[in-house]
Design a protein around this motif. Structure first.
Motif, PDB file in Angstrom:
ATOM      1  N   TRP A  58       0.852  -1.183   0.000  1.00  0.00           N
ATOM      2  CA  TRP A  58       0.000   0.000   0.000  1.00  0.00           C
ATOM      3  C   TRP A  58       0.890   1.236   0.000  1.00  0.00           C
ATOM      4  CZ3 TRP A  58      -2.802  -2.705   4.520  1.00  0.00           C
ATOM      5  CH2 TRP A  58      -3.772  -3.583   4.009  1.00  0.00           C
ATOM      6  N   PRO A  59       0.526   2.280  -0.735  1.00  0.00           N
ATOM      7  CA  PRO A  59       1.383   3.473  -0.824  1.00  0.00           C
ATOM      8  C   PRO A  59       1.474   4.208   0.510  1.00  0.00           C
ATOM      9  CG  PRO A  59      -0.742   3.871  -1.874  1.00  0.00           C
ATOM     10  CD  PRO A  59      -0.701   2.415  -1.548  1.00  0.00           C
ATOM     11  N   ILE A  60       2.639   4.784   0.757  1.00  0.00           N
ATOM     12  CA  ILE A  60       2.892   5.522   1.993  1.00  0.00           C
ATOM     13  C   ILE A  60       3.246   6.963   1.647  1.00  0.00           C
ATOM     14  CG2 ILE A  60       4.532   5.793   3.890  1.00  0.00           C
ATOM     15  CD1 ILE A  60       4.661   2.802   4.131  1.00  0.00           C
ATOM     16  N   ASP A  61       2.509   7.897   2.241  1.00  0.00           N
ATOM     17  CA  ASP A  61       2.826   9.311   2.053  1.00  0.00           C
ATOM     18  C   ASP A  61       3.043   9.961   3.415  1.00  0.00           C
ATOM     19  OD1 ASP A  61       0.299   9.646   3.142  1.00  0.00           O
ATOM     20  OD2 ASP A  61      -0.675  10.056   1.231  1.00  0.00           O
ATOM     21  N   SER A  62       3.112  11.277   3.433  1.00  0.00           N
ATOM     22  CA  SER A  62       3.403  11.980   4.687  1.00  0.00           C
ATOM     23  C   SER A  62       2.316  11.767   5.738  1.00  0.00           C
ATOM     24  CB  SER A  62       3.579  13.477   4.418  1.00  0.00           C
ATOM     25  OG  SER A  62       2.437  14.000   3.770  1.00  0.00           O
ATOM     26  N   SER A  63       1.080  11.528   5.301  1.00  0.00           N
ATOM     27  CA  SER A  63       0.001  11.314   6.265  1.00  0.00           C
ATOM     28  C   SER A  63       0.186  10.009   7.032  1.00  0.00           C
ATOM     29  CB  SER A  63      -1.360  11.316   5.554  1.00  0.00           C
ATOM     30  OG  SER A  63      -1.481  10.221   4.666  1.00  0.00           O
ATOM     31  N   PHE A  64       0.955   9.073   6.475  1.00  0.00           N
ATOM     32  CA  PHE A  64       1.244   7.817   7.183  1.00  0.00           C
ATOM     33  C   PHE A  64       2.063   8.096   8.441  1.00  0.00           C
ATOM     34  CE2 PHE A  64       3.940   4.168   8.099  1.00  0.00           C
ATOM     35  CZ  PHE A  64       3.023   3.126   8.112  1.00  0.00           C
ATOM     36  N   ILE A  65       2.991   9.046   8.343  1.00  0.00           N
ATOM     37  CA  ILE A  65       3.793   9.422   9.506  1.00  0.00           C
ATOM     38  C   ILE A  65       2.889   9.990  10.596  1.00  0.00           C
ATOM     39  CG2 ILE A  65       5.644  10.889  10.352  1.00  0.00           C
ATOM     40  CD1 ILE A  65       6.611   8.712   8.501  1.00  0.00           C
ATOM     41  N   ALA A  66       1.936  10.840  10.182  1.00  0.00           N
ATOM     42  CA  ALA A  66       0.992  11.404  11.150  1.00  0.00           C
ATOM     43  C   ALA A  66       0.164  10.306  11.801  1.00  0.00           C
ATOM     44  CB  ALA A  66       0.083  12.415  10.455  1.00  0.00           C
ATOM     45  N   ALA A  67      -0.251   9.317  11.009  1.00  0.00           N
ATOM     46  CA  ALA A  67      -1.042   8.210  11.544  1.00  0.00           C
ATOM     47  C   ALA A  67      -0.227   7.386  12.532  1.00  0.00           C
ATOM     48  CB  ALA A  67      -1.542   7.321  10.401  1.00  0.00           C
ATOM     49  N   ALA A  68       1.041   7.121  12.196  1.00  0.00           N
ATOM     50  CA  ALA A  68       1.905   6.322  13.071  1.00  0.00           C
ATOM     51  C   ALA A  68       2.091   7.007  14.426  1.00  0.00           C
ATOM     52  CB  ALA A  68       3.258   6.086  12.411  1.00  0.00           C
ATOM     53  N   LEU A  69       2.313   8.315  14.402  1.00  0.00           N
ATOM     54  CA  LEU A  69       2.481   9.059  15.654  1.00  0.00           C
ATOM     55  C   LEU A  69       1.182   9.087  16.456  1.00  0.00           C
ATOM     56  CD1 LEU A  69       4.635  12.057  14.341  1.00  0.00           C
ATOM     57  CD2 LEU A  69       5.412  10.140  15.746  1.00  0.00           C
ATOM     58  N   THR A  70       0.050   9.202  15.752  1.00  0.00           N
ATOM     59  CA  THR A  70      -1.253   9.194  16.427  1.00  0.00           C
ATOM     60  C   THR A  70      -1.521   7.842  17.076  1.00  0.00           C
ATOM     61  OG1 THR A  70      -2.111  10.763  14.786  1.00  0.00           O
ATOM     62  CG2 THR A  70      -3.721   9.612  16.142  1.00  0.00           C
ATOM     63  N   ILE A  71      -1.225   6.773  16.344  1.00  0.00           N
ATOM     64  CA  ILE A  71      -1.409   5.415  16.871  1.00  0.00           C
ATOM     65  C   ILE A  71      -0.556   5.217  18.121  1.00  0.00           C
ATOM     66  CG2 ILE A  71      -0.957   2.961  16.409  1.00  0.00           C
ATOM     67  CD1 ILE A  71      -1.594   3.652  13.421  1.00  0.00           C
ATOM     68  N   PHE A  72       0.662   5.723  18.080  1.00  0.00           N
ATOM     69  CA  PHE A  72       1.591   5.577  19.203  1.00  0.00           C
ATOM     70  C   PHE A  72       1.012   6.202  20.466  1.00  0.00           C
ATOM     71  CE2 PHE A  72       5.718   6.010  21.399  1.00  0.00           C
ATOM     72  CZ  PHE A  72       6.257   4.769  21.109  1.00  0.00           C
ATOM     73  N   GLY A  73       0.363   7.360  20.312  1.00  0.00           N
ATOM     74  CA  GLY A  73      -0.237   8.016  21.476  1.00  0.00           C
ATOM     75  C   GLY A  73      -1.561   7.415  21.878  1.00  0.00           C
ATOM     76  N   TYR A  74      -2.359   7.010  20.879  1.00  0.00           N
ATOM     77  CA  TYR A  74      -3.690   6.479  21.178  1.00  0.00           C
ATOM     78  C   TYR A  74      -3.616   5.115  21.844  1.00  0.00           C
ATOM     79  CZ  TYR A  74      -8.343   4.535  20.454  1.00  0.00           C
ATOM     80  OH  TYR A  74      -9.566   3.952  20.650  1.00  0.00           O
ATOM     81  N   SER A  75      -2.750   4.260  21.351  1.00  0.00           N
ATOM     82  CA  SER A  75      -2.707   2.874  21.811  1.00  0.00           C
ATOM     83  C   SER A  75      -2.373   2.767  23.290  1.00  0.00           C
ATOM     84  CB  SER A  75      -1.679   2.079  20.994  1.00  0.00           C
ATOM     85  OG  SER A  75      -1.605   0.746  21.429  1.00  0.00           O
ATOM     86  N   ILE A  76      -1.491   3.643  23.782  1.00  0.00           N
ATOM     87  CA  ILE A  76      -1.068   3.545  25.182  1.00  0.00           C
ATOM     88  C   ILE A  76      -2.194   3.932  26.132  1.00  0.00           C
ATOM     89  CG2 ILE A  76      -0.235   5.913  25.448  1.00  0.00           C
ATOM     90  CD1 ILE A  76       1.473   2.701  26.748  1.00  0.00           C
TER      91      ILE A  76
END
Length: 302
Positions: free
Chosen positions: A190-208
């Motif tokens: 699946w293609p990865i753009d700059s919004s993927f970085i934003a999603a990864a950081l959001t997931i990191f905060g949300y999951s905890i």
């Protein structure tokens, strides 16, 4: 007994008709996670990630049409000339197209197709820029350091509020979620753009967040343990006491994200897809991995 908080394992089993001992089956949850993570990690090493132009560079075309257009029409026009890229639409008329590096003749072919199949545009608004990979490299570097700093602060906070073993268990669950998301994106290309970085950081905060809720109940119940109670039973009870809250939260968020994924258009596809996977994985790791890792670490330290 605090209202709404069953005090014994028997009361937990009575309230939850689907009850089963989660902690005793912890090795099965670890195996299930590895079955998802390992193929993704192998894919990362063998075929890498499908990076978009934000990371590998390309051509960015910006223009304003004389009448309102749809994102679908622009995307279909891109495909009609053999191109694949990202389309962002604002105010119904302003179009931003990001695609692989295009020679001048291909740019002219695309612009002509847009005039013919979508709408005419104001030549004064046309802007064509070549984007290099340096921007993506800088974005990746900053995202990496953001994750490192966030990890350090989370370890410090959870260690202060709970214990250091809680922090290690929580970070293990967070790494699980990131590996699941990145691995699946690599596996399916699946293609990865700059919004993927934003999603990864959001997931990191949300999951905890959900993990901390379960940890808080474990700490509360640990102080109420009686002679004859086992740590495994106490953790299992704590997980089930917070189960409804965990399930209700993740279902609500997943419904919202699924709506964005279906109705949000191409510009939000990468972000919403990464968030869908990350939120689901985060709920799983909070319930089935974080507290089970805590039990395993505590057992081995005794």
């Amino acid at each position: 007994m605090e209202k709404g908080h069953p005090a014994t394992c028997e009361e937990v089993q009575t309230i939850h008709p689907l009850y089963f001992n989660i902690v005793k089956k912890r090795f099965w949850w670890f195996v299930l996670s590895l079955l998802v993570i390992i193929p993704g990690v192998i894919s990362i090493f063998l075929q890498g990630l499908n990076l978009g132009i934000d990371f590998k560079g390309g051509t960015m075309i910006e223009l304003t049409c004389v009448k309102p257009v749809t994102q679908t029409a622009v995307t279909d026009t891109l495909k009609s000339v053999g191109l694949d890229g990202q389309v962002q639409l604002s105010n119904g008329k302003s179009i931003l197209i990001r695609t692989d590096a295009l020679p001048t003749d291909k740019q002219k072919e695309l612009l002509k197709a847009l005039q013919t199949k979508v709408a005419d545009y104001d030549p004064k608004t046309l802007q064509v820029d070549e984007v290099g990979p340096s921007m993506g490299q800088e974005l990746t570097r900053k995202a990496f350091w953001s994750l490192i700093i966030a990890t350090g602060l989370m370890i410090a906070y959870i260690s202060f509020r709970f214990q250091f073993v809680f922090a290690i268990s929580g970070i293990i669950a967070l790494l699980h979620d990131l590996l699941v998301v990145v691995g699946l994106f690599s596996l399916f290309q699946w293609p990865i753009d700059s919004s993927f970085i934003a999603a990864a950081l959001t997931i990191f905060g949300y999951s905890i967040n959900d993990t901390v809720v379960i940890f808080d109940r474990i700490r509360e119940n640990e102080g109420k343990m009686k002679r004859g109670d086992t740590y495994e039973e106490m953790v299992d009870k704590s997980v089930w006491q917070t189960m409804r809250r965990s399930v209700n939260t993740v279902v609500t968020v997943l419904i919202a994200l699924f709506s964005v994924f279906i109705l949000g258009g191409e510009s939000t596809k990468v972000f919403s897809l990464a968030m869908l996977i990350g939120v689901f994985s985060g709920a799983y790791s909070s319930i089935f991995n974080a507290s089970q890792a805590l039990v395993e670490i505590k057992t081995r330290l005794r």
